[in-house]
Design a protein around this motif. Structure first.
Motif, mmCIF file in Angstrom:
data_model
loop_
_atom_site.group_PDB
_atom_site.id
_atom_site.type_symbol
_atom_site.label_atom_id
_atom_site.label_comp_id
_atom_site.label_asym_id
_atom_site.label_seq_id
_atom_site.Cartn_x
_atom_site.Cartn_y
_atom_site.Cartn_z
ATOM 1 N N GLN A 1 -122.644 3.407 -16.186
ATOM 2 C CA GLN A 1 -123.134 2.958 -17.687
ATOM 3 C C GLN A 1 -123.066 4.284 -18.668
ATOM 4 O O GLN A 1 -122.722 4.072 -19.712
ATOM 5 C CB GLN A 1 -124.524 2.738 -17.478
ATOM 6 C CG GLN A 1 -125.015 1.715 -18.774
ATOM 7 C CD GLN A 1 -126.304 1.169 -18.554
ATOM 8 O OE1 GLN A 1 -126.925 1.399 -17.509
ATOM 9 N NE2 GLN A 1 -126.854 0.459 -19.582
ATOM 10 N N SER A 2 -123.266 5.373 -18.211
ATOM 11 C CA SER A 2 -123.439 6.541 -19.028
ATOM 12 C C SER A 2 -121.889 6.930 -19.105
ATOM 13 O O SER A 2 -121.736 7.398 -20.437
ATOM 14 C CB SER A 2 -124.165 7.814 -18.202
ATOM 15 O OG SER A 2 -123.482 8.179 -17.026
ATOM 16 N N LEU A 3 -120.930 6.907 -18.211
ATOM 17 C CA LEU A 3 -119.641 7.221 -18.497
ATOM 18 C C LEU A 3 -118.807 6.234 -19.527
ATOM 19 O O LEU A 3 -118.535 6.562 -20.501
ATOM 20 C CB LEU A 3 -118.754 7.124 -17.262
ATOM 21 C CG LEU A 3 -118.770 8.318 -16.279
ATOM 22 C CD1 LEU A 3 -118.024 7.847 -15.125
ATOM 23 C CD2 LEU A 3 -118.553 9.423 -17.077
ATOM 24 N N LEU A 4 -119.432 4.973 -19.488
ATOM 25 C CA LEU A 4 -118.776 3.909 -20.486
ATOM 26 C C LEU A 4 -119.363 4.133 -21.704
ATOM 27 O O LEU A 4 -118.823 3.987 -22.689
ATOM 28 C CB LEU A 4 -119.054 2.304 -20.007
ATOM 29 C CG LEU A 4 -118.268 2.014 -18.789
ATOM 30 C CD1 LEU A 4 -118.591 0.779 -18.328
ATOM 31 C CD2 LEU A 4 -116.873 2.020 -19.182
ATOM 32 N N GLY A 5 -120.501 4.479 -21.868
ATOM 33 C CA GLY A 5 -121.387 4.753 -23.059
ATOM 34 C C GLY A 5 -120.557 5.949 -23.792
ATOM 35 O O GLY A 5 -120.635 5.906 -24.947
ATOM 36 N N ALA A 6 -120.502 6.871 -23.188
ATOM 37 C CA ALA A 6 -119.857 8.306 -23.498
ATOM 38 C C ALA A 6 -118.310 7.838 -24.143
ATOM 39 O O ALA A 6 -117.846 8.340 -25.269
ATOM 40 C CB ALA A 6 -119.643 9.292 -22.542
ATOM 41 N N CYS B 1 -118.686 6.132 -27.224
ATOM 42 C CA CYS B 1 -118.741 7.123 -28.552
ATOM 43 C C CYS B 1 -117.784 7.924 -29.040
ATOM 44 O O CYS B 1 -117.585 8.101 -30.135
ATOM 45 C CB CYS B 1 -120.194 7.958 -28.116
ATOM 46 S SG CYS B 1 -121.813 7.091 -27.897
ATOM 47 N N VAL B 2 -116.988 8.195 -27.967
ATOM 48 C CA VAL B 2 -115.840 9.015 -28.148
ATOM 49 C C VAL B 2 -114.772 8.229 -29.091
ATOM 50 O O VAL B 2 -114.174 8.808 -29.897
ATOM 51 C CB VAL B 2 -115.030 9.696 -26.823
ATOM 52 C CG1 VAL B 2 -113.840 10.331 -27.107
ATOM 53 C CG2 VAL B 2 -115.874 10.731 -26.242
ATOM 54 N N VAL B 3 -114.792 6.950 -28.523
ATOM 55 C CA VAL B 3 -113.771 6.073 -29.549
ATOM 56 C C VAL B 3 -114.356 5.928 -30.720
ATOM 57 O O VAL B 3 -113.389 5.940 -31.814
ATOM 58 C CB VAL B 3 -113.743 4.795 -28.446
ATOM 59 C CG1 VAL B 3 -112.841 3.921 -29.267
ATOM 60 C CG2 VAL B 3 -112.678 5.087 -27.251
ATOM 61 N N ALA B 4 -115.511 5.434 -31.006
ATOM 62 C CA ALA B 4 -116.053 5.250 -32.153
ATOM 63 C C ALA B 4 -116.144 6.706 -33.031
ATOM 64 O O ALA B 4 -115.568 6.332 -34.454
ATOM 65 C CB ALA B 4 -117.749 4.775 -31.821
ATOM 66 N N LEU B 5 -116.262 7.761 -32.690
ATOM 67 C CA LEU B 5 -116.050 8.897 -33.219
ATOM 68 C C LEU B 5 -114.609 9.073 -33.673
ATOM 69 O O LEU B 5 -114.409 9.581 -35.052
ATOM 70 C CB LEU B 5 -116.568 10.277 -32.709
ATOM 71 C CG LEU B 5 -116.451 11.403 -33.246
ATOM 72 C CD1 LEU B 5 -117.185 11.472 -34.446
ATOM 73 C CD2 LEU B 5 -116.793 12.733 -32.180
#
Length: 86
Positions: free
Chosen positions: A8-13, A16-20
């Motif tokens: 879950q934390s890897l997918l969240g990170a 975030c990278v894709v959104a940025l």
């Protein structure tokens, strides 16, 4: 349980990278659709694939471009491959 939290934390990170990345690239991605240059006059496109390139290649010398300048003025827009404005 610990594996699920790590995933879950890897997918969240990753999200975030894709959104940025998309946020940073937004101007470059949207610029062709928001440009004031799209209002420039120019000849209508003959083909969605070739735009006005057929007219340019079939004309003798610079005849098509000269006709466009006479008709639309010195500042004009024509289209190339996939109807991209030039």
């Amino acid at each position: 349980m610990a594996v699920a939290l790590i995933l879950q934390s890897l997918l969240g990170a990753t999200g975030c990278v894709v959104a940025l990345l998309l946020w940073k690239l937004r101007n470059m991605l949207l610029a062709p659709f928001r440009s004031s240059l799209l209002a420039l006059p120019g000849p209508p496109s003959e083909s969605w694939l070739l735009g006005n390139l057929n007219q340019i290649f079939k004309s003798e010398d610079e005849m098509a471009c000269d006709e466009w300048v006479n008709k639309y003025g010195p500042t004009l827009m024509y289209r190339e491959f996939f109807n991209v404005s030039v």
